[in-house]
Every structure is written in C-alpha cells, then in structure tokens.
Design a protein around this motif. Structure first.
Motif, short mmCIF file in Angstrom:
data_model
loop_
_atom_site.label_atom_id
_atom_site.label_comp_id
_atom_site.label_asym_id
_atom_site.label_seq_id
_atom_site.Cartn_x
_atom_site.Cartn_y
_atom_site.Cartn_z
N UNK A 159 16.86 -9.02 -10.65
CA UNK A 159 16.10 -9.92 -10.25
C UNK A 159 16.28 -11.34 -11.06
N UNK A 160 16.09 -12.40 -10.52
CA UNK A 160 15.88 -13.70 -11.25
C UNK A 160 15.15 -13.56 -12.37
N UNK A 161 13.73 -13.53 -11.92
CA UNK A 161 12.65 -13.30 -12.95
C UNK A 161 11.97 -11.99 -12.63
N UNK A 162 11.53 -11.30 -13.72
CA UNK A 162 10.94 -10.03 -13.38
C UNK A 162 9.41 -9.91 -13.41
N UNK A 163 8.46 -11.00 -13.74
CA UNK A 163 7.16 -11.09 -14.12
C UNK A 163 6.47 -10.58 -12.80
N UNK A 164 6.80 -11.17 -11.65
CA UNK A 164 5.87 -10.83 -10.41
C UNK A 164 6.10 -9.70 -10.07
N UNK A 165 7.38 -9.23 -9.98
CA UNK A 165 7.53 -7.62 -9.58
C UNK A 165 6.99 -6.69 -10.56
N UNK A 166 6.99 -6.89 -11.67
CA UNK A 166 6.45 -5.96 -12.77
C UNK A 166 5.00 -5.80 -12.54
N UNK A 167 4.28 -7.03 -12.01
CA UNK A 167 2.75 -6.96 -11.76
C UNK A 167 2.54 -6.01 -10.64
N UNK A 168 3.27 -6.04 -9.65
CA UNK A 168 3.23 -5.05 -8.52
C UNK A 168 3.49 -3.78 -9.09
N UNK A 169 4.58 -3.66 -9.97
CA UNK A 169 4.77 -2.21 -10.42
C UNK A 169 3.52 -1.58 -11.13
N UNK A 170 3.02 -2.35 -12.13
CA UNK A 170 1.91 -1.84 -12.86
C UNK A 170 0.75 -1.68 -12.08
N UNK A 171 0.19 -2.62 -11.29
CA UNK A 171 -1.06 -2.68 -10.57
C UNK A 171 -1.31 -1.93 -9.58
N UNK A 232 -3.42 0.53 -1.32
CA UNK A 232 -2.14 0.01 -2.00
C UNK A 232 -1.95 -1.37 -1.30
N UNK A 233 -1.90 -1.20 0.18
CA UNK A 233 -1.75 -2.29 0.69
C UNK A 233 -2.77 -3.48 0.69
N UNK A 234 -4.07 -2.97 0.41
CA UNK A 234 -4.92 -4.12 0.27
C UNK A 234 -4.86 -4.68 -1.23
N UNK A 241 -0.91 -11.51 -3.01
CA UNK A 241 -0.41 -12.52 -1.91
C UNK A 241 0.52 -12.01 -0.91
N UNK A 242 0.87 -10.64 -0.82
CA UNK A 242 1.99 -10.13 -0.09
C UNK A 242 1.40 -9.57 1.12
N UNK A 243 1.93 -9.47 2.21
CA UNK A 243 1.66 -8.93 3.57
C UNK A 243 2.46 -7.55 4.04
N UNK A 244 2.02 -6.57 3.63
CA UNK A 244 2.84 -5.54 4.12
C UNK A 244 2.65 -5.48 5.67
N UNK A 245 3.72 -4.74 6.23
CA UNK A 245 3.98 -4.51 7.76
C UNK A 245 2.83 -3.43 8.03
N UNK A 246 2.58 -3.32 9.47
CA UNK A 246 1.95 -2.35 9.85
C UNK A 246 2.34 -0.72 9.67
N UNK A 247 1.70 0.09 9.58
CA UNK A 247 2.12 1.46 9.51
C UNK A 247 2.89 1.86 10.51
N UNK A 248 4.04 2.43 10.24
CA UNK A 248 5.43 3.11 11.01
C UNK A 248 5.31 4.41 10.83
N UNK A 249 5.40 5.11 12.03
CA UNK A 249 5.72 6.57 11.99
C UNK A 249 7.04 6.94 12.10
N UNK A 250 7.54 7.52 10.76
CA UNK A 250 8.76 8.08 10.78
C UNK A 250 8.84 9.66 10.73
N UNK A 251 8.13 10.00 11.39
CA UNK A 251 8.32 11.39 11.77
C UNK A 251 7.97 12.38 10.58
N UNK A 252 8.71 11.97 9.33
CA UNK A 252 8.49 12.79 8.31
C UNK A 252 7.51 12.46 7.17
N UNK A 253 7.28 11.26 7.45
CA UNK A 253 6.30 10.36 6.59
C UNK A 253 5.80 9.05 7.40
#
Length: 316
Positions: A159-171, A232-234, A241-253
């Motif tokens: 990564x360029x900077x890690x702080x924002x990604x680290x916040x997602x991992x922890x929260x 988690x999406x909420x 401030x991230x916007x996940x996609x709608x749920x997609x059925x991948x058959x196995x998950x």
C-alpha cells in the motif's frame, strides 16, 4: 466480530499448468471445478483442504493467453501458507526437484519463512509453525501428511499508506495490530490460527499494480452468515465511507465486494452453504459444476473450456 480470511482469488495463465501446480506440486485438494460467472468460457478453480474449509481456499481464473501482471501499489504482494516448521527442509528440496522458483529461508517476525513463486510468478510463501503436525491434512503422492499444507497463514498487502486500511481491518474484521518490522505492520485476529494474519507494507509512492497472470484479484474475509455480513457492510458505510456492492450469490457462499482504502479489492463471503452443497465431499472437484442459469448451455461451455487432459491428481 472476528473474521479471518475466507479465500484468496488470483489470475493465472494456462489452466492445466495451474491445476498441476496447486494439486501435484503443492498438494492442495481440487475442491471445485466451475466457471467464471462473468466469463463462462473460463474456468474458476478452487483449491483447499479435504473439506474446502474457509481459510484454506486459493481460487483462480485461468486465462490461456493472459499477459503477466505487474506488482504495485494497491495489490496483495504475497499469500502465505502454514506448514509444520520441521517441514521447511522437505519443501526446499521439493522445490528444487520440481523446478519451483524460490528464495532462501528467511526470518520474519521471529518465524522461518520460505518464499517462492508459482509458474505465473505469483508471490507465495510457506511459514513454519511449531506444533501443528497433528492438524488434519490433505495428502497427495510425494507429500506425506507430516509435511502437507495446513491452510493459509495470511496475506501481505502493498500500500501507499496503511492507516485507512488498518482501520477497516480492526473495526470491521476484528484484527489487532501486533507488531511492526521495517515497513511492515502485522495485524492478527485473536484466536484464529488459519488465515488470521494480514501484513500491511507501506511503500509510499510507487507504481500502481497492473492486473494479469500472477496477480491476486481479491482477498475474501469470512462472515458467519447474512446477518453478520450486513452488519459489516453497515460499518463500512457508516464508519469508513465505503460502499460495498449488493449481495451476489456465488453458489458456495454469498458475497459483497468493496475497494479497500488502499486500493485492494476485498470481499466478504458467508460460511454457508459450503462446497459440498452440489456434490458429495468424497468427490469434490471431479465434475464441472455450473451456476443454475448456465446449466442449459453446458455443451457449449464445455466445448469452449480448455482441455485439462490427465492433470487430475490421484487422491489418497
């Protein structure tokens, strides 16, 4: 919530070569043979342990003539597997015998690590772990149980900077910062041994990643069920401030996707229904499985898919 890695999905070159390497050379089970939902003329391979448990699954989109990728910012730099520490000598000799590109053993965070590459140049590593010899393991000819892979150790993100990604991992996923070594900061999920590590490498200004053969497409994290996935999406929306996609059925998950702040594509995948939903556990990976909407086109799809020849590994 405490959510380790569910699977890692990457891009490969020729399908037969990819299948041979991950089953015969590395000794993973061929868990599922299906197609890319967005490109049904292309396989989607799943490799893992005996039951295809989350935390063991490496998946590939193999395109016969895909151009090589270029490692860069916003990409998974390395994916690592767990092996018994005493097995690292075995794997070093096996890589020499099989012509696998590899580096010398090295120390990271007090652990012995054997970095190597697959035939497409994808960066991988084996991490030697004490005391896991008795864990269940899938075996193939030439790889005794005491040396076999025991699922993922984790991934390293460049990564360029890690702080924002680290916040997602922890929260959102329940990781905790545990150590820093050089430019790498380690995050782990307490109590999760398989797929419980994400290392964030801060590289500053560097070339962006270019997807292609040998590059990781996305990293998927576990959600127990639809309810936890929605929670988690909420959190992603409200806290980051991230916007996940709608749920997609991948058959196995069932999956949602979002681009992490550092540019890496993340997925959140449910644990159910699992890989045995459409074929018995004993015969996982043997038949071509198609999504319901594509079953009527089976003959045409089978004609388009590359021939896998006799690359299927004999099971023990």
């Amino acid at each position: 919530m405490a959510n380790g890695i569910h699977h890692v999905t990457a891009i490969a070159g020729p399908a037969r070569r990819n299948l041979d390497f991950y089953t015969r050379v590395l000794g993973q089970r061929f868990v599922k043979k299906t197609v890319n939902f967005d490109d049904p003329g292309t396989y989607h391979f799943y490799f893992g342990d005996e039951a295809g448990n989350p935390g063991t699954i490496m998946t590939f989109f193999p395109w016969e003539h895909v151009a090589p990728g270029r490692l860069g910012i916003g990409e998974t730099q390395e994916t690592s597997y767990r092996v018994p520490k005493a097995s690292l000598g075995f794997w070093t000799h096996r890589f020499i015998e099989q012509g696998v590109v590899h580096d010398k053993l090295e120390q990271r965070f007090g652990q012995t690590v054997l970095p190597f590459k697959d035939p497409d140049g994808m960066r991988l590593a084996l991490v030697g772990i004490e005391g896991i010899e008795q864990e269940a393991a899938w075996t193939v000819p030439g790889i005794p149980a005491e040396h076999a892979l025991r699922g993922f150790y984790g991934v390293t993100l460049l990564l360029d900077k890690i702080e924002a990604t680290a916040a997602v991992l922890t929260d959102v996923f329940g990781f905790e910062e545990t150590a820093t070594e050089g430019y790498i900061t380690r995050y782990q999920v307490p109590g999760i041994e398989i797929g419980g590590v994400v290392d964030l490498r801060a590289a500053g200004e560097f070339l962006p990643a270019r997807p292609g053969a040998g590059s990781v497409h996305h990293v998927a994290f576990q959600a127990k069920d639809d309810t936890e996935q929605a929670e988690m999406a909420e959190k992603l929306r409200k806290n980051h401030g991230l916007h996940p996609t709608e749920q997609k059925d991948r058959d196995y998950f069932r999956s949602i996707y979002f681009r992490s702040p550092g540019g890496v594509l993340f997925e959140i995948a449910t644990l159910d229904p699992g890989f045995a939903v459409d074929e018995p556990k004993d015969s996982l990976g043997q038949a071509l499985k198609l999504p319901k909407g594509l079953e009527g086109f089976r003959a045409r799809i089978e004609d388009m898919l590359p021939d896998l020849g006799d690359e299927m590994v004999a099971e023990q």
